[in-house]
Scaffold this motif. Structure first.
Motif, PDB file in Angstrom:
ATOM      1  N   LEU A  13       7.014   2.133 -18.896  1.00 38.22           N
ATOM      2  CA  LEU A  13       7.959   3.215 -19.156  1.00 38.22           C
ATOM      3  C   LEU A  13       8.861   3.360 -17.936  1.00 38.22           C
ATOM      4  N   PRO A  14      10.063   3.945 -18.111  1.00 39.22           N
ATOM      5  CA  PRO A  14      10.975   4.104 -16.976  1.00 39.22           C
ATOM      6  C   PRO A  14      10.335   4.911 -15.848  1.00 39.22           C
ATOM      7  N   LYS A  15      10.694   4.567 -14.630  1.00 41.93           N
ATOM      8  CA  LYS A  15      10.189   5.299 -13.464  1.00 41.93           C
ATOM      9  C   LYS A  15      11.147   6.441 -13.114  1.00 41.93           C
ATOM     10  N   PRO A  16      10.641   7.537 -12.531  1.00 44.39           N
ATOM     11  CA  PRO A  16      11.519   8.615 -12.086  1.00 44.39           C
ATOM     12  C   PRO A  16      12.521   8.099 -11.049  1.00 44.39           C
ATOM     13  N   ALA A  17      13.705   8.714 -11.008  1.00 47.82           N
ATOM     14  CA  ALA A  17      14.786   8.244 -10.132  1.00 47.82           C
ATOM     15  C   ALA A  17      14.434   8.349  -8.652  1.00 47.82           C
ATOM     16  N   TRP A  18      13.465   9.214  -8.312  1.00 52.90           N
ATOM     17  CA  TRP A  18      13.076   9.334  -6.905  1.00 52.90           C
ATOM     18  C   TRP A  18      12.057   8.267  -6.492  1.00 52.90           C
ATOM     19  N   LEU A  19      11.535   7.526  -7.462  1.00 54.17           N
ATOM     20  CA  LEU A  19      10.548   6.486  -7.157  1.00 54.17           C
ATOM     21  C   LEU A  19      11.186   5.098  -7.094  1.00 54.17           C
ATOM     22  N   ALA A  20      12.100   4.826  -8.033  1.00 53.52           N
ATOM     23  CA  ALA A  20      12.798   3.536  -8.079  1.00 53.52           C
ATOM     24  C   ALA A  20      14.121   3.737  -8.796  1.00 53.52           C
ATOM     25  N   GLU A  21      15.083   2.869  -8.491  1.00 47.48           N
ATOM     26  CA  GLU A  21      16.411   2.998  -9.103  1.00 47.48           C
ATOM     27  C   GLU A  21      16.306   2.894 -10.618  1.00 47.48           C
ATOM     28  N   PRO A  22      16.896   3.862 -11.345  1.00 43.40           N
ATOM     29  CA  PRO A  22      16.771   3.864 -12.813  1.00 43.40           C
ATOM     30  C   PRO A  22      17.513   2.699 -13.462  1.00 43.40           C
ATOM     31  N   ASN A  23      17.146   2.439 -14.724  1.00 39.78           N
ATOM     32  CA  ASN A  23      17.832   1.453 -15.576  1.00 39.78           C
ATOM     33  C   ASN A  23      17.884   0.061 -14.959  1.00 39.78           C
ATOM     34  N   LYS A  24      16.878  -0.270 -14.160  1.00 38.43           N
ATOM     35  CA  LYS A  24      16.899  -1.556 -13.473  1.00 38.43           C
ATOM     36  C   LYS A  24      15.504  -2.186 -13.526  1.00 38.43           C
ATOM     37  N   LEU A  25      15.455  -3.444 -13.966  1.00 39.77           N
ATOM     38  CA  LEU A  25      14.186  -4.175 -13.955  1.00 39.77           C
ATOM     39  C   LEU A  25      13.815  -4.539 -12.521  1.00 39.77           C
ATOM     40  N   TRP A  26      12.555  -4.417 -12.175  1.00 32.77           N
ATOM     41  CA  TRP A  26      12.030  -4.859 -10.877  1.00 32.77           C
ATOM     42  C   TRP A  26      12.708  -4.149  -9.696  1.00 32.77           C
ATOM     43  N   ALA A  27      13.115  -2.889  -9.912  1.00 30.11           N
ATOM     44  CA  ALA A  27      13.804  -2.132  -8.856  1.00 30.11           C
ATOM     45  C   ALA A  27      12.875  -1.896  -7.668  1.00 30.11           C
ATOM     46  N   PRO A  28      13.383  -2.020  -6.445  1.00 26.33           N
ATOM     47  CA  PRO A  28      12.562  -1.762  -5.256  1.00 26.33           C
ATOM     48  C   PRO A  28      12.133  -0.295  -5.188  1.00 26.33           C
ATOM     49  N   TRP A  29      11.034  -0.039  -4.492  1.00 25.97           N
ATOM     50  CA  TRP A  29      10.563   1.335  -4.287  1.00 25.97           C
ATOM     51  C   TRP A  29      11.508   2.089  -3.363  1.00 25.97           C
ATOM     52  N   LEU A  30      11.683   3.369  -3.624  1.00 29.19           N
ATOM     53  CA  LEU A  30      12.525   4.221  -2.782  1.00 29.19           C
ATOM     54  C   LEU A  30      11.694   5.044  -1.800  1.00 29.19           C
ATOM     55  N   LEU A  31      10.374   4.908  -1.872  1.00 33.91           N
ATOM     56  CA  LEU A  31       9.467   5.599  -0.953  1.00 33.91           C
ATOM     57  C   LEU A  31       8.638   4.575  -0.198  1.00 33.91           C
ATOM     58  N   GLU A  32       7.970   5.016   0.866  1.00 35.68           N
ATOM     59  CA  GLU A  32       7.128   4.116   1.655  1.00 35.68           C
ATOM     60  C   GLU A  32       5.789   4.768   1.994  1.00 35.68           C
ATOM     61  N   GLY A  33       4.812   3.911   2.301  1.00 35.43           N
ATOM     62  CA  GLY A  33       3.533   4.374   2.839  1.00 35.43           C
ATOM     63  C   GLY A  33       2.825   5.391   1.957  1.00 35.43           C
ATOM     64  N   ALA A  34       2.311   6.451   2.603  1.00 39.29           N
ATOM     65  CA  ALA A  34       1.542   7.476   1.884  1.00 39.29           C
ATOM     66  C   ALA A  34       2.403   8.190   0.843  1.00 39.29           C
ATOM     67  N   LEU A  35       3.698   8.363   1.146  1.00 33.50           N
ATOM     68  CA  LEU A  35       4.603   9.007   0.191  1.00 33.50           C
ATOM     69  C   LEU A  35       4.749   8.167  -1.077  1.00 33.50           C
ATOM     70  N   LEU A  36       4.773   6.854  -0.909  1.00 29.15           N
ATOM     71  CA  LEU A  36       4.863   5.960  -2.071  1.00 29.15           C
ATOM     72  C   LEU A  36       3.602   6.077  -2.920  1.00 29.15           C
ATOM     73  N   ASP A  37       2.444   6.079  -2.280  1.00 30.87           N
ATOM     74  CA  ASP A  37       1.179   6.216  -3.018  1.00 30.87           C
ATOM     75  C   ASP A  37       1.159   7.517  -3.810  1.00 30.87           C
ATOM     76  N   GLU A  38       1.586   8.593  -3.158  1.00 31.61           N
ATOM     77  CA  GLU A  38       1.612   9.904  -3.823  1.00 31.61           C
ATOM     78  C   GLU A  38       2.633   9.904  -4.966  1.00 31.61           C
ATOM     79  N   GLY A  39       3.782   9.282  -4.695  1.00 30.17           N
ATOM     80  CA  GLY A  39       4.832   9.223  -5.708  1.00 30.17           C
ATOM     81  C   GLY A  39       4.407   8.466  -6.954  1.00 30.17           C
ATOM     82  N   LYS A  40       3.683   7.374  -6.766  1.00 30.89           N
ATOM     83  CA  LYS A  40       3.190   6.603  -7.915  1.00 30.89           C
ATOM     84  C   LYS A  40       2.235   7.442  -8.767  1.00 30.89           C
ATOM     85  N   ARG A  41       1.354   8.191  -8.119  1.00 28.67           N
ATOM     86  CA  ARG A  41       0.417   9.059  -8.853  1.00 28.67           C
ATOM     87  C   ARG A  41       1.178  10.148  -9.612  1.00 28.67           C
TER      88      ARG A  41
END
Length: 342
Positions: A13-41
């Motif tokens: 399913l699409p990812k939130p715009a704060w996690l990865a660039e919308p409407n894009k396949l294989w978009a890079p993460w926009l967060l890092e480290g612990a923030l990325l882990d929390e963002g994925k959850r």
């Protein structure tokens, strides 16, 4: 709970715009480290809520913790070099820079097990976990070690089986292997593809599924579909093989496709996840369109064996469009369920 025409999705399913660039396949993460882990959850909870709100019966994690349905899994394996990539032809359709197999492949640690454990703790619905299939993994790499697609596929199948068994223990009610390569390499499917898939699913007590689609709605896939003629009959050679296999469920593309629905009869005895949502455009289906696809499939598959589903993953779409399509899927299935029950 009524178990007739249970709805589910193919996976992403699409990812939130704060996690990865919308409407894009294989978009890079926009967060890092612990923030990325929390963002994925956080994203997993959001897509779960969307599925539950829409009325989807068998939910997934929306693949919120992975950038790519194949390479994210491969990143966790030993024996693969991601630094020095090679260009290969993917599914005979487009060129891509891919990692290189440089030694024996091995699984260092569980990959998606914590994600499924987390999902299990947040819903009472049945949950499905998705993994890449062995043949599709082989087709997303450059092999500089085994020099044999079959040998590498069998190695991957054993690794996938380790992961799948742990996903089942973590609470997965169904495990789906994504094998779009099954629509391209028919001889290999016959010679070793189905056997490798069965190895990946060996010993599982939960439902096992294989998803075989015509790909995301990207230009390379759409261009390929234009070459397939008025009827898409790729399933004709794979379905009889899968009907004899130990895999429980087969997921396929039906909405806006040129797949002759009578091919579904070749899957006699299997559960069939009928793709009733087109993921290649932004138009949100009317529930009646979904219902019409389900009714057409029911001419060849008993209702108790039929699971309305999406054609493929929806990660390239907007969240608003994806939610609309989820609601249409659930409403269309409910409409047919009501007709059956009178």
């Amino acid at each position: 709970m009524n178990h007739l025409l249970q709805t589910t999705i193919a996976g992403s399913l699409p990812k939130p715009a704060w996690l990865a660039e919308p409407n894009k396949l294989w978009a890079p993460w926009l967060l890092e480290g612990a923030l990325l882990d929390e963002g994925k959850r956080d994203a997993m909870r959001l897509v779960l809520a969307d599925q539950e709100t829409a009325g989807i019966d068998i939910v997934t994690d929306g693949e919120q913790t992975r950038r790519h349905f194949v390479t994210t899994f491969i990143e966790s394996l030993e024996g693969v070099d991601f630094e020095h990539k090679r260009t290969v032809r993917i599914r005979n359709r487009y060129d891509a820079d891919v990692p290189v197999v440089v030694g024996k492949v091995a699984r260092k640690r569980p990959v998606y097990v914590e994600d499924i454990r987390y999902l299990r703790s947040h819903t009472r619905r049945r949950i499905k976990a998705t993994l890449p299939g062995p043949m599709t993994m082989v087709d997303t790499l450059y092999d500089d070690h085994y020099r044999s697609r079959e040998k590498l596929a069998r190695e991957f199948a054993a690794i996938l089986n380790q992961e799948a068994r742990e996903l089942e223990r973590a609470g997965a009610d169904a495990i789906q292997f994504d094998e779009p390569a099954f629509n391209v390499y028919m001889d290999e499917v016959r010679d070793w593809g189905v056997a490798a898939l069965e190895t990946a699913a060996a010993g599982l007590k939960c439902k096992t599924a294989v998803h075989i689609c015509y790909g995301y709605g990207i230009k390379a896939n759409n261009d390929w579909k234009k070459t397939l003629g008025s009827e898409w009959r790729q399933y004709e050679s794979t379905f009889p093989l899968l009907a004899k296999s130990k895999i429980d469920q087969v997921s396929l593309e039906c909405a806006n496709s040129r797949v002759p629905l009578e091919l579904l009869a070749l899957l006699k005895g299997k559960d069939v996840m009928v793709g009733a949502i087109d993921v290649a455009n932004d138009a949100v289906e009317d529930p009646e369109q979904v219902a019409a696809t389900i009714r057409a499939a029911m001419k060849f598959v008993p209702a108790e064996k039929l699971y309305p589903c999406t054609n493929c993953g929806m990660v390239p779409l907007s969240r608003k469009v994806a939610l609309g399509k989820l609601k249409a899927l659930a409403a269309g299935a409910a409409r047919v369920r009501k007709e059956i029950e009178g």
